[in-house]
Write a protein that holds these residues in place. Structure first.
Motif, PDB file in Angstrom:
ATOM      1  N   ALA A 163       0.856  -1.435   0.011  1.00 35.22           N
ATOM      2  CA  ALA A 163       0.021  -0.098   0.037  1.00 35.22           C
ATOM      3  C   ALA A 163       0.775   1.267   0.050  1.00 35.22           C
ATOM      4  CB  ALA A 163      -0.969   0.086   1.146  1.00 35.22           C
ATOM      5  N   ALA A 164       1.959   1.515   0.712  1.00 35.08           N
ATOM      6  CA  ALA A 164       3.036   2.381   0.815  1.00 35.08           C
ATOM      7  C   ALA A 164       3.596   2.521  -0.470  1.00 35.08           C
ATOM      8  CB  ALA A 164       3.874   2.190   1.878  1.00 35.08           C
ATOM      9  N   ILE A 165       3.861   1.732  -0.988  1.00 36.24           N
ATOM     10  CA  ILE A 165       4.581   1.795  -2.459  1.00 36.24           C
ATOM     11  C   ILE A 165       3.540   2.324  -3.507  1.00 36.24           C
ATOM     12  CG2 ILE A 165       5.552   0.736  -4.625  1.00 36.24           C
ATOM     13  CD1 ILE A 165       7.068  -1.213  -2.511  1.00 36.24           C
ATOM     14  N   GLY A 166       2.203   1.745  -3.336  1.00 39.49           N
ATOM     15  CA  GLY A 166       1.146   2.171  -4.308  1.00 39.49           C
ATOM     16  C   GLY A 166       0.982   3.680  -4.332  1.00 39.49           C
ATOM     17  N   ALA A 167       0.690   4.106  -2.897  1.00 38.17           N
ATOM     18  CA  ALA A 167       0.324   5.524  -2.787  1.00 38.17           C
ATOM     19  C   ALA A 167       1.630   6.358  -2.994  1.00 38.17           C
ATOM     20  CB  ALA A 167       0.010   5.684  -1.177  1.00 38.17           C
ATOM     21  N   ALA A 220      -2.934  -1.214   5.792  1.00 35.43           N
ATOM     22  CA  ALA A 220      -2.784  -1.030   4.507  1.00 35.43           C
ATOM     23  C   ALA A 220      -3.855  -0.625   3.670  1.00 35.43           C
ATOM     24  CB  ALA A 220      -2.438  -2.445   3.671  1.00 35.43           C
ATOM     25  N   VAL A 221      -5.024  -0.865   4.364  1.00 34.51           N
ATOM     26  CA  VAL A 221      -6.345  -0.231   3.606  1.00 34.51           C
ATOM     27  C   VAL A 221      -6.415   1.295   3.840  1.00 34.51           C
ATOM     28  CG1 VAL A 221      -8.735  -0.216   3.640  1.00 34.51           C
ATOM     29  CG2 VAL A 221      -7.534  -2.489   3.974  1.00 34.51           C
ATOM     30  N   GLU A 222      -5.914   1.732   5.080  1.00 37.30           N
ATOM     31  CA  GLU A 222      -5.838   3.159   5.375  1.00 37.30           C
ATOM     32  C   GLU A 222      -5.077   3.831   4.547  1.00 37.30           C
ATOM     33  OE1 GLU A 222      -5.166   2.904   9.492  1.00 37.30           O
ATOM     34  OE2 GLU A 222      -7.259   2.514  10.125  1.00 37.30           O
ATOM     35  N   ILE A 223      -3.878   3.372   4.424  1.00 34.55           N
ATOM     36  CA  ILE A 223      -2.902   4.135   3.503  1.00 34.55           C
ATOM     37  C   ILE A 223      -3.759   4.348   2.142  1.00 34.55           C
ATOM     38  CG2 ILE A 223      -0.696   3.850   2.269  1.00 34.55           C
ATOM     39  CD1 ILE A 223       0.537   2.459   4.932  1.00 34.55           C
ATOM     40  N   ALA A 224      -4.087   2.908   1.599  1.00 36.79           N
ATOM     41  CA  ALA A 224      -4.695   3.175   0.153  1.00 36.79           C
ATOM     42  C   ALA A 224      -5.805   4.121  -0.041  1.00 36.79           C
ATOM     43  CB  ALA A 224      -4.997   1.837  -0.266  1.00 36.79           C
ATOM     44  N   GLN A 226      -6.458   6.695   1.949  1.00 41.91           N
ATOM     45  CA  GLN A 226      -5.828   8.257   1.893  1.00 41.91           C
ATOM     46  C   GLN A 226      -5.361   8.654   0.781  1.00 41.91           C
ATOM     47  OE1 GLN A 226      -2.956   8.104   5.301  1.00 41.91           O
ATOM     48  NE2 GLN A 226      -4.656   7.863   6.819  1.00 41.91           N
ATOM     49  N   ALA A 227      -4.806   7.726  -0.077  1.00 44.83           N
ATOM     50  CA  ALA A 227      -4.044   8.067  -1.410  1.00 44.83           C
ATOM     51  C   ALA A 227      -5.023   7.986  -2.660  1.00 44.83           C
ATOM     52  CB  ALA A 227      -2.886   7.303  -1.562  1.00 44.83           C
ATOM     53  N   LYS A 228      -6.344   7.330  -2.328  1.00 43.50           N
ATOM     54  CA  LYS A 228      -7.506   7.235  -3.035  1.00 43.50           C
ATOM     55  C   LYS A 228      -6.761   6.034  -4.096  1.00 43.50           C
ATOM     56  CE  LYS A 228      -9.880  11.312  -2.381  1.00 43.50           C
ATOM     57  NZ  LYS A 228      -9.365  12.077  -1.349  1.00 43.50           N
ATOM     58  N   VAL A 229      -5.955   5.182  -3.767  1.00 44.57           N
ATOM     59  CA  VAL A 229      -5.461   4.156  -4.715  1.00 44.57           C
ATOM     60  C   VAL A 229      -6.525   3.104  -4.631  1.00 44.57           C
ATOM     61  CG1 VAL A 229      -3.670   2.635  -5.367  1.00 44.57           C
ATOM     62  CG2 VAL A 229      -3.115   4.866  -4.544  1.00 44.57           C
ATOM     63  N   PRO A 230      -7.161   2.368  -5.403  1.00 46.78           N
ATOM     64  CA  PRO A 230      -8.201   0.995  -5.385  1.00 46.78           C
ATOM     65  C   PRO A 230      -7.159   0.076  -5.071  1.00 46.78           C
ATOM     66  CG  PRO A 230      -8.542   2.427  -7.406  1.00 46.78           C
ATOM     67  CD  PRO A 230      -7.115   2.938  -6.791  1.00 46.78           C
ATOM     68  N   MET A 231      -7.787  -1.019  -4.497  1.00 46.17           N
ATOM     69  CA  MET A 231      -7.242  -2.216  -4.158  1.00 46.17           C
ATOM     70  C   MET A 231      -7.979  -3.370  -4.782  1.00 46.17           C
ATOM     71  SD  MET A 231      -5.917  -1.645  -0.287  1.00 46.17           S
ATOM     72  CE  MET A 231      -4.500  -2.704  -0.222  1.00 46.17           C
TER      73      MET A 231
END
Length: 409
Positions: A163-167, A220-224, A226-231
């Protein structure tokens, strides 16, 4: 650069067959024109040679003698081994790939060893590698503190790594590959009619994860979110779409949101309920009790506070210690052991009448006694006896017809 992140858990990389399945998902993404950052966990689970728990067993007799800093050094090895082995497989298949450990990938953390928090992402090296190769395989679960020490970021850390890398890199989406088909309406080992959910909101999956569902870590979900990256939560062993985690529970743009007050049922087994009553004229009971728990680093949950006392739960493992602490400050708690927490989760339940009535009626119909309850906008919790856990989960799953696609209630 079109970029996605794919995370493969321990069971997805444990052996050659599993790694070949994982590779097929990477090849599909590459064929669609994406660069891929792959995050891997340590290979397998306890008993497998390089699993984290297996590595920890090598120093089992020394726990308490070696520092958490040294434990982090050991635990980080599993993911590093996994990243190199997986990169080797990709290279043998003609895919341009490189491996990085957490520090090389840019993870800067605090120095809270074994449970470090990410404080900064410095992804220059990662981006350099992506300009040269098509896939970068990153060792999950780890980073580096300011003083250069290796750190690990707690259980579920590989999800958080992905999640952190995706964000940080603005990925188009993050795929979390596991050994199940996605987020289920309940634990399929308990609920006979559990089914995969095609779409859930970030909030719903966070609540399900915090309340016992183990498919993805809530950090992980919270990071995604905040960055508005779908999972997407998907199975390594199929081409199914899995569960999309996004901001709204809708299947296509412009479509109506189907009424779904309840999304799923989660549970936490093996908890103990503790009741502490105030003495006559005592007004500081709550602060006294919870300070005592905090000082002993005992995690408390399911808290109800009233002028006359407090009710809360602790894990079975912490129960004897919690009772001893309370006895030490002059209290005689009422203790109910062998309990389970069952949670009814749904972003659509706020303001919908009748949800609590349906829960109470379903449990009463099975002769299940509710020991305690609480609620929020998206979750209603009940505490039941451990022996009633399976009946309770199935009764609530049936009561909200979760085996069916969303319908009006």
């Amino acid at each position: 650069m079109k970029l996605i992140v794919q995370k493969f858990g321990g069971t997805s990389v444990r052996n050659e067959e599993s790694r070949q399945n994982a590779k097929s998902h990477i090849e599909k993404a590459l064929s669609e024109g994406y660069k891929v950052v792959v995050v891997v966990s340590a290979m397998g689970r306890k008993g497998d040679p390089y699993a984290t728990d297996t590595l920890l067993s090598l120093v089992e007799g020394s726990i308490g003698k070696i520092s958490r800093r040294e434990i982090d050094m050991l635990m980080s090895c599993g993911e590093i081994i996994s990243s190199v082995v997986f990169t080797s497989l990709l290279l043998e298949s003609g895919i341009k790939a490189a491996a990085l450990n957490g520090a090389q990938a840019g993870f800067r953390t605090n120095d809270d060893h074994t449970n470090a928090k990410i404080i900064e992402m410095k992804c220059e090296r990662l981006l350099e590698e992506l300009s040269e190769v098509d896939v970068v395989v990153v060792a999950g679960f780890q980073g580096i503190a300011q003083n250069g020490d290796i750190t690990t970021i707690g259980r579920g850390g590989s999800d958080t790594t992905a999640a952190a890398i995706g964000a940080a890199l603005g990925a188009e989406w993050i795929d979390i590959f596991t050994d199940v088909e996605g987020i289920m309406t309940a634990d399929p080992r308990i609920a006979e009619n559990a089914r995969p959910l095609p779409v859930v909101t970030y909030t719903e999956v966070c609540n399900l994860a915090y309340q016992g569902a183990k498919v993805i870590h809530p950090r992980a979900v919270e990071i995604a979110m905040q960055a508005k990256v779908p999972m997407r939560i998907r199975s390594t062993y199929s081409d199914g779409p899995g569960t999309l985690v996004t901001s709204q529970a809708r299947t296509s743009a412009g479509s109506d949101i189907k009424e779904r007050p309840v999304t799923g049922i989660a549970h936490v087994p093996n908890v103990t309920q503790i009741k502490v009553f105030a003495k006559e004229g005592q007004y500081n009971l709550q602060s006294e009790v919870f300070k005592a728990m905090a000082n002993e680093k005992i995690s408390v949950d399911f808290i109800n506070i009233s002028p006359n006392g407090v009710v809360y739960t602790v894990s079975e493992d912490s129960a004897d210690r919690a009772i001893s602490v309370l006895n030490g400050i002059g209290h005689e708690p009422v203790v109910e052991r062998n309990c389970a927490k069952v949670s009814v989760v749904g972003a659509g339940m706020a303001g919908v009448p009748g949800v609590t009535a349906r829960i109470v009626t379903a449990l009463a119909g099975q002769g299940i006694r509710i020991l305690q309850s609480a609620d929020s906008h998206t979750t209603i919790w009940v505490l039941v006896k451990q022996d009633d856990l399976v009946k309770a989960v199935n009764a609530l799953h049936d009561a909200f017809q979760l085996e069916n696609e969303p319908a009006d209630y």
